[in-house]
Design a protein around this motif. Structure first.
Motif, mmCIF file in Angstrom:
data_model
loop_
_atom_site.group_PDB
_atom_site.id
_atom_site.type_symbol
_atom_site.label_atom_id
_atom_site.label_comp_id
_atom_site.label_asym_id
_atom_site.label_seq_id
_atom_site.Cartn_x
_atom_site.Cartn_y
_atom_site.Cartn_z
ATOM 1 N N GLU A 292 12.878 -18.286 22.326
ATOM 2 C CA GLU A 292 12.032 -19.487 22.297
ATOM 3 C C GLU A 292 10.592 -19.179 21.940
ATOM 4 N N GLN A 293 10.085 -18.042 22.449
ATOM 5 C CA GLN A 293 8.667 -17.709 22.287
ATOM 6 C C GLN A 293 7.778 -18.886 22.682
ATOM 7 N N PRO A 294 7.887 -19.334 23.938
ATOM 8 C CA PRO A 294 7.125 -20.525 24.345
ATOM 9 C C PRO A 294 5.636 -20.246 24.449
ATOM 10 N N ALA A 295 4.862 -21.319 24.332
ATOM 11 C CA ALA A 295 3.429 -21.204 24.574
ATOM 12 C C ALA A 295 3.199 -20.884 26.045
ATOM 13 N N ASP A 296 2.037 -20.350 26.336
ATOM 14 C CA ASP A 296 1.709 -20.044 27.725
ATOM 15 C C ASP A 296 1.786 -21.305 28.570
ATOM 16 N N PRO A 297 2.340 -21.207 29.774
ATOM 17 C CA PRO A 297 2.426 -22.396 30.625
ATOM 18 C C PRO A 297 1.044 -22.908 31.009
ATOM 19 N N ILE A 298 0.992 -24.214 31.258
ATOM 20 C CA ILE A 298 -0.262 -24.850 31.639
ATOM 21 C C ILE A 298 -0.146 -25.317 33.078
ATOM 22 N N PRO A 299 -0.693 -24.558 34.036
ATOM 23 C CA PRO A 299 -0.647 -25.008 35.424
ATOM 24 C C PRO A 299 -1.442 -26.302 35.614
ATOM 25 N N LEU A 300 -1.051 -27.077 36.583
ATOM 26 C CA LEU A 300 -1.796 -28.288 36.911
ATOM 27 C C LEU A 300 -3.179 -27.893 37.417
ATOM 28 N N GLY A 301 -4.217 -28.491 36.815
ATOM 29 C CA GLY A 301 -5.576 -28.123 37.184
ATOM 30 C C GLY A 301 -6.439 -29.286 37.611
ATOM 31 N N GLN A 302 -5.811 -30.426 37.949
ATOM 32 C CA GLN A 302 -6.583 -31.600 38.348
ATOM 33 C C GLN A 302 -5.688 -32.519 39.175
ATOM 34 N N HIS A 303 -6.226 -33.616 39.632
ATOM 35 C CA HIS A 303 -5.412 -34.610 40.325
ATOM 36 C C HIS A 303 -4.836 -35.573 39.292
ATOM 37 N N ILE A 304 -3.545 -35.883 39.420
ATOM 38 C CA ILE A 304 -2.909 -36.852 38.535
ATOM 39 C C ILE A 304 -2.060 -37.809 39.361
ATOM 40 N N GLU A 305 -1.731 -38.940 38.760
ATOM 41 C CA GLU A 305 -0.894 -39.957 39.382
ATOM 42 C C GLU A 305 0.438 -40.010 38.652
ATOM 43 N N ALA A 306 1.489 -40.370 39.385
ATOM 44 C CA ALA A 306 2.817 -40.462 38.776
ATOM 45 C C ALA A 306 3.633 -41.519 39.515
ATOM 46 N N ASP A 307 4.635 -42.017 38.826
ATOM 47 C CA ASP A 307 5.609 -42.879 39.503
ATOM 48 C C ASP A 307 6.572 -42.017 40.313
ATOM 49 N N ILE A 308 7.051 -40.944 39.682
ATOM 50 C CA ILE A 308 7.987 -40.037 40.345
ATOM 51 C C ILE A 308 7.564 -38.606 40.047
ATOM 52 N N VAL B 38 6.782 -39.631 34.873
ATOM 53 C CA VAL B 38 7.538 -38.602 35.597
ATOM 54 C C VAL B 38 6.853 -37.262 35.391
ATOM 55 N N VAL B 39 6.615 -36.558 36.492
ATOM 56 C CA VAL B 39 5.950 -35.249 36.459
ATOM 57 C C VAL B 39 6.845 -34.227 37.152
ATOM 58 N N ILE B 40 6.984 -33.055 36.548
ATOM 59 C CA ILE B 40 7.728 -31.941 37.148
ATOM 60 C C ILE B 40 6.749 -30.814 37.449
ATOM 61 N N LEU B 41 6.819 -30.315 38.678
ATOM 62 C CA LEU B 41 6.062 -29.119 39.062
ATOM 63 C C LEU B 41 7.047 -27.978 39.265
ATOM 64 N N GLU B 42 6.818 -26.867 38.589
ATOM 65 C CA GLU B 42 7.686 -25.694 38.698
ATOM 66 C C GLU B 42 6.833 -24.493 39.094
ATOM 67 N N GLN B 43 7.244 -23.798 40.160
ATOM 68 C CA GLN B 43 6.410 -22.713 40.681
ATOM 69 C C GLN B 43 6.335 -21.510 39.741
ATOM 70 N N ALA B 44 7.319 -21.315 38.903
ATOM 71 C CA ALA B 44 7.304 -20.203 37.949
ATOM 72 C C ALA B 44 7.505 -20.774 36.541
ATOM 73 N N LEU B 45 8.643 -20.477 35.922
ATOM 74 C CA LEU B 45 9.008 -21.067 34.642
ATOM 75 C C LEU B 45 10.286 -21.862 34.817
ATOM 76 N N CYS B 46 10.457 -22.901 34.045
ATOM 77 C CA CYS B 46 11.695 -23.672 34.116
ATOM 78 C C CYS B 46 12.872 -22.740 33.841
ATOM 79 N N GLY B 47 13.780 -22.672 34.797
ATOM 80 C CA GLY B 47 14.920 -21.771 34.671
ATOM 81 C C GLY B 47 14.754 -20.477 35.423
ATOM 82 N N SER B 48 13.669 -20.297 36.155
ATOM 83 C CA SER B 48 13.474 -19.049 36.883
ATOM 84 C C SER B 48 14.387 -18.913 38.083
ATOM 85 N N GLY B 49 14.878 -20.022 38.603
ATOM 86 C CA GLY B 49 15.783 -19.983 39.745
ATOM 87 C C GLY B 49 17.221 -19.826 39.309
ATOM 88 N N ALA B 50 18.120 -20.444 40.054
ATOM 89 C CA ALA B 50 19.553 -20.285 39.784
ATOM 90 C C ALA B 50 19.939 -20.774 38.401
#
Length: 467
Positions: free
Chosen positions: A17-33, A58-70
């Protein structure tokens, strides 16, 4: 987790994939879910939510990279709930058990169709699965489940002659077997990274390298992270093995067990010569099964669960290291395929599997917090089942009046494990009993009665109901 310790599948997927560097959340945001967890369950939930209502934030927070877990390190076997039909019927009744079995089989093909529609190249091959017996004692182990499926008129399984079993499995170690076409295999990390790409295209916001540090309950829950926060109408906790650490109410509903895998160097011609030419998943009849399959590149992957239990469900560092049981897996690989004894092992890895008391996942709302949802407990069988988990969580989040919203799996966990230290001591005692029982069976010796009785306590851990 460093690049050097990434599980094989995830390292392969990221290299492609050669993904771009992840962008951690760096501010307050609002979401429905807001969804915590960027694995199969979190991504399927997000995608199904957007399919239901494209306007949702819809917002997803992932502590590492998507797919790092099971989701990025499992065996990649696409298996269904058909062999758990007796358990489903006992827990939920015949009608719902039938629906869930058929839904799990339909999900196999729905995942294939989704990948084809969205151009996800995940090495997905629907070549079926073969459940086998590798000792005389394992023969007939599938009978209760298959008889129940036949009686309900929903069986896709067929018994094969021993020679055909050995031909399809590529090994003479298999004495008997049954085949189902509603199954197959996939490169699991390519699948989860493909789901991530689709989610982004749908407008779902994903922040990787963004662990949730605190969940503040309220009318609109707040998710705090190291550098920012999310306030949402609803929160979905799709963190599986991490759920007991986050929510103590589940401390006795789950037990974390290691799942360990090895994979060989490519040897396509040698696997062809053995008859391993497609993506069939082969599963033996043990309680903590051995399973294996060939990859399109001609590698052979073999895995086994139930090797190590985590005391108090702690996420030990050894879950992110090469497998401590690689030598045992190598011996089992050689037992299945003596002619491959000189084929090098390219990598080994491990990971935490969140096993429930019933061997089935559960979903629901947190106690006293109806706007916080959860799903967990796939028990080592979640590649297909997470597709249905996404349906359930989307239905709960949107309060839809459908079969998934009213599914009995959406009513929280059933059954508990004992408290610590009894749980850890008991789990290891039962594991030793299973090993003693299966070793005696392999060697044609009588099984000690104590081992036989203790081993029955782990029947829910098997891939197929035995009674």
């Amino acid at each position: 987790m460093t690049q050097e310790t990434l599980p094989f599948w995830l390292a392969e997927a990221l290299a492609r994939e050669q993904p771009a560097d992840p962008i951690p959340l760096g501010q307050h945001i609002e979401a429905d879910i807001a969804i915590v967890g960027g694995g199969y369950t979190g991504l399927w939930s997000a995608i199904k939510l957007k399919q239901q209502d494209p306007a949702l934030r819809v917002v997803i927070l992932e502590q590492a990279l998507c797919g790092s877990g099971a989701s990025g390190r499992n065996g990649g076997c696409l298996l269904t709930w058909s062999t758990k039909y007796p358990s489903l019927r006992r827990l939920f009744g015949e009608q719902e058990a039938t629906r869930l079995v058929q839904a799990s089989e339909q999900a196999v093909f729905a995942i294939r169709d989704f990948c084809q529609h969205h151009g996800i190249e995940a090495q997905l091959r629907l070549d079926g699965t073969l459940y086998t017996a590798t000792s005389p004692a394992q023969q007939g182990g599938m009978t209760p489940a298959l008889a129940a499926l036949e009686q309900a008129g929903i069986s896709r399984w067929q018994s094969l002659p021993p020679k055909e079993v050995q031909a399809r499995a590529g090994s003479k170690a298999h004495l008997a077997g049954h085949f189902s076409p509603a199954a197959g295999s996939v490169q699991p990390a390519l699948l989860v990274r493909g789901l991530r790409r689709v989610a982004l295209a749908l407008g779902i916001v994903i922040h990787e390298q963004t662990p949730m540090t605190r969940l503040v309950h309220g009318a609109r829950p707040l998710l705090e992270t190291p550098l920012g926060s999310v306030r949402a109408d609803k929160v979905i906790l799709a963190i599986n093995a991490w759920l007991p650490r986050q929510c103590r109410q589940f401390s006795r509903n789950l037990i974390l067990v290691s799942s360990d895998m090895v994979i060989t160097d490519p040897a396509p011609e040698r696997l062809d010569a053995l008859g391993l030419t497609d993506g069939i998943s082969v599963v033996d009849g043990r309680t903590f099964v051995h399973y294996y399959r060939r990859t399109p590149a001609g590698r052979l992957m073999l895995g086994k669960g139930g090797n190590r239990f985590a005391f108090a469900n702690r996420l030990h560092p050894w879950f992110d290291r090469p497998s401590a049981f690689a030598a045992d897996l190598r011996r089992r690989l050689d037992g299945f395929f003596p002619s491959l004894a000189d084929l090098p092992i390219a990598a080994s890895w491990t990971g935490p599997s969140d096993r429930s008391a019933t061997g089935l996942p559960f979903f629901g709302h947190l106690e006293d917090h109806p706007n916080v949802l959860y799903g967990a407990g796939y028990s080592g069988n979640g590649v297909v089942q997470s597709w249905m988990g996404g349906e359930i969580l989307a239905a709960l989040a949107l309060d839809l009046d459908n079969e998934w919203r009213h599914c009995p799996l959406a009513r929280g966990p059933r059954g508990q494990f004992p408290p610590e230290p009894i749980r850890w001591l008991g789990a290891n005692l039962v594991r030793r009993a299973i090993l003693r029982k299966e070793q005696a069976e392999d060697e044609g010796r009588p099984v000690p009665s104590w081992a036989r009785h203790l081993a029955r306590l782990a029947d829910a851990a098997g891939k197929a109901d035995k009674g």
